[in-house]
Design a protein around this motif. Structure first.
Motif, PDB file in Angstrom:
ATOM      1  N   GLN A   1      46.865  39.024  74.811  1.00 38.09           N
ATOM      2  CA  GLN A   1      47.499  40.348  74.715  1.00 38.09           C
ATOM      3  C   GLN A   1      46.840  41.350  75.650  1.00 38.09           C
ATOM      4  O   GLN A   1      47.515  42.214  76.208  1.00 38.09           O
ATOM      5  CB  GLN A   1      47.463  40.841  73.270  1.00 38.09           C
ATOM      6  N   SER A   2      45.525  41.240  75.851  1.00 32.94           N
ATOM      7  CA  SER A   2      44.825  42.165  76.746  1.00 32.94           C
ATOM      8  C   SER A   2      45.273  41.993  78.200  1.00 32.94           C
ATOM      9  O   SER A   2      45.084  42.889  79.017  1.00 32.94           O
ATOM     10  CB  SER A   2      43.311  41.987  76.642  1.00 32.94           C
ATOM     11  N   LYS A   3      45.861  40.842  78.517  1.00 28.92           N
ATOM     12  CA  LYS A   3      46.392  40.592  79.860  1.00 28.92           C
ATOM     13  C   LYS A   3      47.825  41.113  80.004  1.00 28.92           C
ATOM     14  O   LYS A   3      48.483  40.869  81.007  1.00 28.92           O
ATOM     15  CB  LYS A   3      46.375  39.087  80.177  1.00 28.92           C
ATOM     16  N   GLY A   4      48.313  41.802  78.959  1.00 32.05           N
ATOM     17  CA  GLY A   4      49.649  42.376  79.005  1.00 32.05           C
ATOM     18  C   GLY A   4      50.750  41.430  78.590  1.00 32.05           C
ATOM     19  O   GLY A   4      51.924  41.750  78.725  1.00 32.05           O
TER      20      GLY A   4
ATOM     21  N   ASP B   1      47.279  23.152  91.112  1.00 33.05           N
ATOM     22  CA  ASP B   1      46.903  24.508  91.506  1.00 33.05           C
ATOM     23  C   ASP B   1      46.464  25.321  90.290  1.00 33.05           C
ATOM     24  O   ASP B   1      47.128  25.308  89.248  1.00 33.05           O
ATOM     25  CB  ASP B   1      48.078  25.234  92.161  1.00 33.05           C
ATOM     26  N   VAL B   2      45.358  26.036  90.437  1.00 35.30           N
ATOM     27  CA  VAL B   2      44.841  26.939  89.420  1.00 35.30           C
ATOM     28  C   VAL B   2      44.890  28.342  90.001  1.00 35.30           C
ATOM     29  O   VAL B   2      44.471  28.559  91.140  1.00 35.30           O
ATOM     30  CB  VAL B   2      43.393  26.563  89.027  1.00 35.30           C
ATOM     31  N   PHE B   3      45.395  29.289  89.220  1.00 34.39           N
ATOM     32  CA  PHE B   3      45.499  30.661  89.704  1.00 34.39           C
ATOM     33  C   PHE B   3      45.467  31.638  88.540  1.00 34.39           C
ATOM     34  O   PHE B   3      45.621  31.244  87.372  1.00 34.39           O
ATOM     35  CB  PHE B   3      46.747  30.853  90.569  1.00 34.39           C
ATOM     36  N   GLU B   4      45.249  32.888  88.859  1.00 36.05           N
ATOM     37  CA  GLU B   4      45.146  33.918  87.841  1.00 36.05           C
ATOM     38  C   GLU B   4      46.520  34.297  87.308  1.00 36.05           C
ATOM     39  O   GLU B   4      47.532  34.162  88.000  1.00 36.05           O
ATOM     40  CB  GLU B   4      44.445  35.151  88.410  1.00 36.05           C
ATOM     41  N   ILE B   5      46.532  34.775  86.082  1.00 40.40           N
ATOM     42  CA  ILE B   5      47.765  35.259  85.471  1.00 40.40           C
ATOM     43  C   ILE B   5      48.284  36.412  86.317  1.00 40.40           C
ATOM     44  O   ILE B   5      47.530  37.292  86.719  1.00 40.40           O
ATOM     45  CB  ILE B   5      47.500  35.682  84.019  1.00 40.40           C
ATOM     46  N   GLY B   6      49.573  36.384  86.609  1.00 37.87           N
ATOM     47  CA  GLY B   6      50.179  37.412  87.439  1.00 37.87           C
ATOM     48  C   GLY B   6      50.339  36.990  88.885  1.00 37.87           C
ATOM     49  O   GLY B   6      51.060  37.637  89.640  1.00 37.87           O
ATOM     50  N   GLU B   7      49.663  35.920  89.288  1.00 37.41           N
ATOM     51  CA  GLU B   7      49.808  35.421  90.653  1.00 37.41           C
ATOM     52  C   GLU B   7      50.993  34.468  90.747  1.00 37.41           C
ATOM     53  O   GLU B   7      51.396  33.855  89.764  1.00 37.41           O
ATOM     54  CB  GLU B   7      48.549  34.674  91.099  1.00 37.41           C
ATOM     55  N   LYS B   8      51.517  34.342  91.927  1.00 34.64           N
ATOM     56  CA  LYS B   8      52.568  33.377  92.267  1.00 34.64           C
ATOM     57  C   LYS B   8      53.871  33.580  91.504  1.00 34.64           C
ATOM     58  O   LYS B   8      54.720  32.709  91.497  1.00 34.64           O
ATOM     59  CB  LYS B   8      52.062  31.941  92.084  1.00 34.64           C
TER      60      LYS B   8
ATOM     61  N   TYR C   1      54.461  33.585  88.294  1.00 33.93           N
ATOM     62  CA  TYR C   1      54.582  32.870  87.024  1.00 33.93           C
ATOM     63  C   TYR C   1      54.498  33.884  85.882  1.00 33.93           C
ATOM     64  O   TYR C   1      53.526  34.634  85.788  1.00 33.93           O
ATOM     65  CB  TYR C   1      53.470  31.838  86.884  1.00 33.93           C
ATOM     66  N   GLU C   2      55.494  33.897  85.019  1.00 33.06           N
ATOM     67  CA  GLU C   2      55.550  34.834  83.900  1.00 33.06           C
ATOM     68  C   GLU C   2      55.666  34.068  82.582  1.00 33.06           C
ATOM     69  O   GLU C   2      56.761  33.651  82.194  1.00 33.06           O
ATOM     70  CB  GLU C   2      56.737  35.773  84.071  1.00 33.06           C
ATOM     71  N   PRO C   3      54.545  33.865  81.886  1.00 31.84           N
ATOM     72  CA  PRO C   3      54.581  33.150  80.605  1.00 31.84           C
ATOM     73  C   PRO C   3      55.441  33.882  79.570  1.00 31.84           C
ATOM     74  O   PRO C   3      55.391  35.108  79.474  1.00 31.84           O
ATOM     75  CB  PRO C   3      53.117  33.139  80.174  1.00 31.84           C
ATOM     76  N   GLU C   4      56.220  33.109  78.799  1.00 33.57           N
ATOM     77  CA  GLU C   4      57.055  33.686  77.752  1.00 33.57           C
ATOM     78  C   GLU C   4      56.658  33.222  76.363  1.00 33.57           C
ATOM     79  O   GLU C   4      56.882  33.939  75.400  1.00 33.57           O
ATOM     80  CB  GLU C   4      58.530  33.367  78.011  1.00 33.57           C
ATOM     81  N   TRP C   5      56.134  32.019  76.222  1.00 39.01           N
ATOM     82  CA  TRP C   5      55.565  31.587  74.945  1.00 39.01           C
ATOM     83  C   TRP C   5      54.530  30.510  75.177  1.00 39.01           C
ATOM     84  O   TRP C   5      54.541  29.822  76.192  1.00 39.01           O
ATOM     85  CB  TRP C   5      56.600  31.180  73.911  1.00 39.01           C
TER      86      TRP C   5
END
Length: 141
Positions: A29-32, A125-132, A134-138
């Protein structure tokens, strides 16, 4: 001496960290991300970011071939989670369903000593949330 035991290397031992389901969901949640997170354990174990590199190299080896509609993106994500749990007894790899620039997709998220990261199980590939894009939904953790 047995010829087989001469060829088998022992699995490396990694320093494990412990956190709670509450802490994992709070970090998400802290990652938005306000997505539903399904946590089945109350305690979660993870390792350093560097150690995850060794683990992912192991679990991504010899993956099955991609077969559209039979063994595709979400199947790769589920298999990565299962292999990490089975081989390494670590439970902080999540199966994620979300949107990407290429459309709806299954991928992974994991916790390391450096925070939360995404893993594309088909490429490693490993990357930070918000990169590339990718928008997680669940998440299933």
């Amino acid at each position: 001496m047995c010829w087989l035991t001469d060829k088998v290397k022992p699995k490396p031992k990694f320093k494990e960290f412990l956190t709670s389901a509450y802490s994992v969901t709070s970090l998400i949640q802290s990652k938005g991300m306000t997505m539903p997170c399904y946590c089945f354990d109350s305690k979660y174990y993870y390792v350093s970011h560097e150690d995850w590199g060794v683990i992912f190299a192991d679990v991504l080896m010899n993956m099955p071939a991609y077969i559209s509609q039979k063994f595709d993106c979400e199947d790769f994500a589920i298999l990565v989670k299962a292999r990490v749990n089975e081989r390494w007894k670590l439970n902080t790899v999540a199966v994620i369903i979300g949107d990407t620039p290429a459309g709806r997709h299954g991928f992974n998220m994991f916790l390391s000593d450096e925070g939360l990261f995404l893993l594309e199980p088909q490429t490693g590939d490993v990357f930070e949330i918000g990169e590339k894009g990718y928008e997680p939904e669940w998440a299933l953790i």
